[in-house]
Enzyme design. Structure first.
Site, PDB file in Angstrom:
ATOM      1  N   TRP A 130      -7.896   3.936   6.627  1.00  0.00           N
ATOM      2  CA  TRP A 130      -7.215   5.192   6.938  1.00  0.00           C
ATOM      3  C   TRP A 130      -8.257   6.271   7.180  1.00  0.00           C
ATOM      4  O   TRP A 130      -9.223   6.405   6.432  1.00  0.00           O
ATOM      5  CB  TRP A 130      -6.301   5.566   5.768  1.00  0.00           C
ATOM      6  N   ASP A 211      -5.135   1.442  -3.083  1.00  0.00           N
ATOM      7  CA  ASP A 211      -4.305   2.478  -2.484  1.00  0.00           C
ATOM      8  C   ASP A 211      -2.946   1.844  -2.183  1.00  0.00           C
ATOM      9  O   ASP A 211      -2.832   0.964  -1.323  1.00  0.00           O
ATOM     10  CB  ASP A 211      -4.953   3.006  -1.206  1.00  0.00           C
ATOM     11  N   LYS A 246       6.579   7.576   1.316  1.00  0.00           N
ATOM     12  CA  LYS A 246       7.230   6.658   2.242  1.00  0.00           C
ATOM     13  C   LYS A 246       8.508   6.073   1.668  1.00  0.00           C
ATOM     14  O   LYS A 246       9.595   6.233   2.225  1.00  0.00           O
ATOM     15  CB  LYS A 246       6.269   5.527   2.628  1.00  0.00           C
TER      16      LYS A 246
END
Length: 321
Positions: A130, A211, A246
């Protein structure tokens, strides 16, 4: 002093999103920011979130500060979501969790914790990772390196290259891993490969940092936890950065958690005390509303079942798209 400043470059992801908003093409598709949208292009508020918020409005009695580590009930429910009910790390009190402001805020607390307590440690990120990962840790003063991940054509996970690369990382450094839905590739290790990785990480004496931003968006809430639940069986110490942007659709509420697994309760309490120092000198204590929504849903059997169904519906739409 301000006159000497130069205009900082726009964030490459959010800047692209701004360009999308300005584009008048009716067939445009936004592939930049990782945000779920429905058929009409709107990021919906989950029905369970609306129900939980209604309860909170009716039942909330104070706006006083939360503890530095956040709501104890929230932290406990996050642990259950990570490892399942009754896991030994929880019952033996080897798992310390703090409530944090979103996934990015979680990672920054982890970065500050690493820099403060292990100033010689570097963090190793997958190539690619990311875009904000290197920036977060560099901003905290933690050196950033890469380990191999995808093949040269970026079409599949080059597991042999990955393990060879990980074997070269010095003991005492930190390895950042994507628990599921690798960002940006979407390519994850298999459960069998996670077994190999867990053994390797233990042998190398590195500190894994997982993560975990997309639990439920890959194969399901339980299958997506395979990395965390495999590593906990092999490695005495590691960190998990959770985000609920999310799977609860709480993007703007900034809801996350940082969990630390230790070899025993005494060590877990030491880690927790140092995490609290990082929080106190950053944002002091976490915001309440978003985490209260998550706590309400996970703590109510009926709401949790309905939420799991909503997560499944989002996952099915993602797979169809």
């Amino acid at each position: 002093m301000f006159e000497s400043l130069e205009l900082a470059p726009a964030d490459p992801i959010l800047g692209l999103n701004e360009a999308y908003q300005q584009d008048t093409n009716p067939q445009k598709i936004n592939l930049s920011v990782g945000v779920f949208t429905d058929e009409s292009g709107v990021t919906p508020i989950l029905a369970t979130v609306k129900q939980a918020e209604a309860r909170l409005v009716d039942q909330e009695r104070t706006k006083s500060y939360l503890p530095i580590a956040g709501s104890p009930r929230y932290d406990s429910l996050v642990q259950e979501l990570l490892l399942g009910a009754g896991h030994a790390a929880v019952t033996e009190q080897r798992l310390a969790t703090i409530q944090t402001p979103g996934g990015t805020g979680t990672l920054r607390v982890a970065a500050d914790f690493i820099k403060r307590n292990y100033p010689q440690a570097a963090i190793w990120c997958s190539k690619p990772t990311w875009a904000n990962h290197p920036k977060i840790f560099a901003a905290a003063g933690v050196p950033v390196h890469e380990y191999a991940y995808l093949d040269s054509d970026a079409r599949y996970l080059d597991f042999d290259a990955m393990t060879e690369s990980l074997r070269k990382i010095p003991a005492g450094h930190v390895v950042l891993l994507h628990s599921c839905c690798h960002n940006p590739s979407g390519i994850d290790p298999t459960p069998e490969q996670w077994q190999v990785l867990a053994t390797l990480l233990c042998e190398r004496g590195v500190l894994p940092l997982l993560d975990f931003a997309y639990q439920g968006f890959g194969d399901g809430l339980e299958p997506d936890a395979v990395a965390v639940r495999t590593i906990v069986d092999h490695v005495d110490e590691f960190l998990v950065a959770s985000s609920f942007s999310k799977n609860f659709g709480l993007y703007r509420e900034r809801v996350g958690a940082l969990s630390a697994v230790a070899a025993n309760n005494s060590t877990a309490q030491k880690v927790l005390s140092n995490l609290k120092v990082c929080v106190r000198t950053n944002y002091s204590n976490p915001p309440a509303h978003g985490a209260a929504i998550v706590e309400t849903i996970l703590g109510d059997a009926e709401l949790r079942t309905a939420w799991e169904q909503e997560v499944a519906a989002m996952r099915e739409r993602i797979n169809q798209m």
